[in-house]
Design a protein around this motif. Structure first.
Motif, PDB file in Angstrom:
ATOM      1  N   ASN A  25       0.660  -1.282  -0.001  1.00  0.00           N
ATOM      2  CA  ASN A  25       0.055   0.127  -0.020  1.00  0.00           C
ATOM      3  C   ASN A  25       0.806   1.161  -0.124  1.00  0.00           C
ATOM      4  OD1 ASN A  25      -2.447  -1.380   0.000  1.00  0.00           O
ATOM      5  ND2 ASN A  25      -2.326  -1.589   2.140  1.00  0.00           N
ATOM      6  N   HIS A  26       1.999   1.163  -0.548  1.00  0.00           N
ATOM      7  CA  HIS A  26       2.743   2.444  -0.624  1.00  0.00           C
ATOM      8  C   HIS A  26       2.157   3.301  -1.704  1.00  0.00           C
ATOM      9  CE1 HIS A  26       6.525   4.770  -1.302  1.00  0.00           C
ATOM     10  NE2 HIS A  26       7.142   4.221  -0.372  1.00  0.00           N
ATOM     11  N   ALA A  27       2.395   4.435  -1.491  1.00  0.00           N
ATOM     12  CA  ALA A  27       1.971   5.704  -2.354  1.00  0.00           C
ATOM     13  C   ALA A  27       2.656   5.587  -3.704  1.00  0.00           C
ATOM     14  CB  ALA A  27       2.102   6.976  -1.897  1.00  0.00           C
ATOM     15  N   TYR A  28       1.940   6.064  -4.670  1.00  0.00           N
ATOM     16  CA  TYR A  28       2.485   6.191  -6.149  1.00  0.00           C
ATOM     17  C   TYR A  28       3.998   6.689  -6.122  1.00  0.00           C
ATOM     18  CZ  TYR A  28       3.352   7.309 -10.963  1.00  0.00           C
ATOM     19  OH  TYR A  28       4.110   7.416 -12.332  1.00  0.00           O
ATOM     20  N   PHE A  29       4.844   6.110  -6.889  1.00  0.00           N
ATOM     21  CA  PHE A  29       6.522   6.445  -6.654  1.00  0.00           C
ATOM     22  C   PHE A  29       7.086   5.835  -7.690  1.00  0.00           C
ATOM     23  CE2 PHE A  29      10.665   5.318  -4.631  1.00  0.00           C
ATOM     24  CZ  PHE A  29      10.874   6.543  -3.980  1.00  0.00           C
ATOM     25  N   ILE A  30       8.090   6.986  -8.240  1.00  0.00           N
ATOM     26  CA  ILE A  30       9.135   6.629  -9.209  1.00  0.00           C
ATOM     27  C   ILE A  30      10.438   6.976  -8.751  1.00  0.00           C
ATOM     28  CG2 ILE A  30      10.007   7.161 -11.534  1.00  0.00           C
ATOM     29  CD1 ILE A  30       6.899   7.588 -12.441  1.00  0.00           C
ATOM     30  N   SER A  31      11.557   6.109  -8.981  1.00  0.00           N
ATOM     31  CA  SER A  31      12.784   6.543  -8.569  1.00  0.00           C
ATOM     32  C   SER A  31      13.863   5.945  -9.360  1.00  0.00           C
ATOM     33  CB  SER A  31      13.237   5.833  -7.126  1.00  0.00           C
ATOM     34  OG  SER A  31      14.281   6.013  -6.758  1.00  0.00           O
ATOM     35  N   ILE A  32      14.814   6.684  -9.695  1.00  0.00           N
ATOM     36  CA  ILE A  32      16.054   6.194 -10.488  1.00  0.00           C
ATOM     37  C   ILE A  32      16.800   5.366  -9.555  1.00  0.00           C
ATOM     38  CG2 ILE A  32      18.185   6.948 -11.509  1.00  0.00           C
ATOM     39  CD1 ILE A  32      16.740   9.502 -12.233  1.00  0.00           C
ATOM     40  N   LEU A  33      17.422   4.309 -10.057  1.00  0.00           N
ATOM     41  CA  LEU A  33      18.284   3.343  -8.908  1.00  0.00           C
ATOM     42  C   LEU A  33      19.705   3.447  -9.629  1.00  0.00           C
ATOM     43  CD1 LEU A  33      15.785   0.392  -9.333  1.00  0.00           C
ATOM     44  CD2 LEU A  33      15.958   1.989  -7.669  1.00  0.00           C
TER      45      LEU A  33
END
Length: 76
Positions: free
Chosen positions: A34-42
């Motif tokens: 149930n984490h919020a919408y999220f985008i990340s560079i790895l």
């Protein structure tokens, strides 16, 4: 949560997990259900997956991670 980890040639991992820890560009982070919408560079590091019984580690050089509606896609 459902997860799919892909590179340009194959699906490296696909399945259901309880948590993921990933090496984000600004630091390591963990994602739970149930984490919020999220985008990340790895960045270079290790993705750690846990499905409740087993743990898996995948070494990466870089990529992008997106979370939406308990579904995670990692493109390496």
């Amino acid at each position: 949560m459902k997860i799919k980890i892909i590179d340009c040639d194959n699906i490296l991992y696909q399945g259901n997990i309880v948590s993921i820890t990933a090496p984000g560009f600004c630091g390591s982070f963990q994602v739970l259900e149930n984490h919020a919408y999220f985008i990340s560079i790895l960045k270079n590091g290790i993705i750690k997956l846990e499905d409740g019984k087993n743990r898996k580690k995948i070494k990466i050089k870089s990529g992008i991670l997106q979370i939406k509606n308990n579904s995670i896609i990692v493109i390496l």
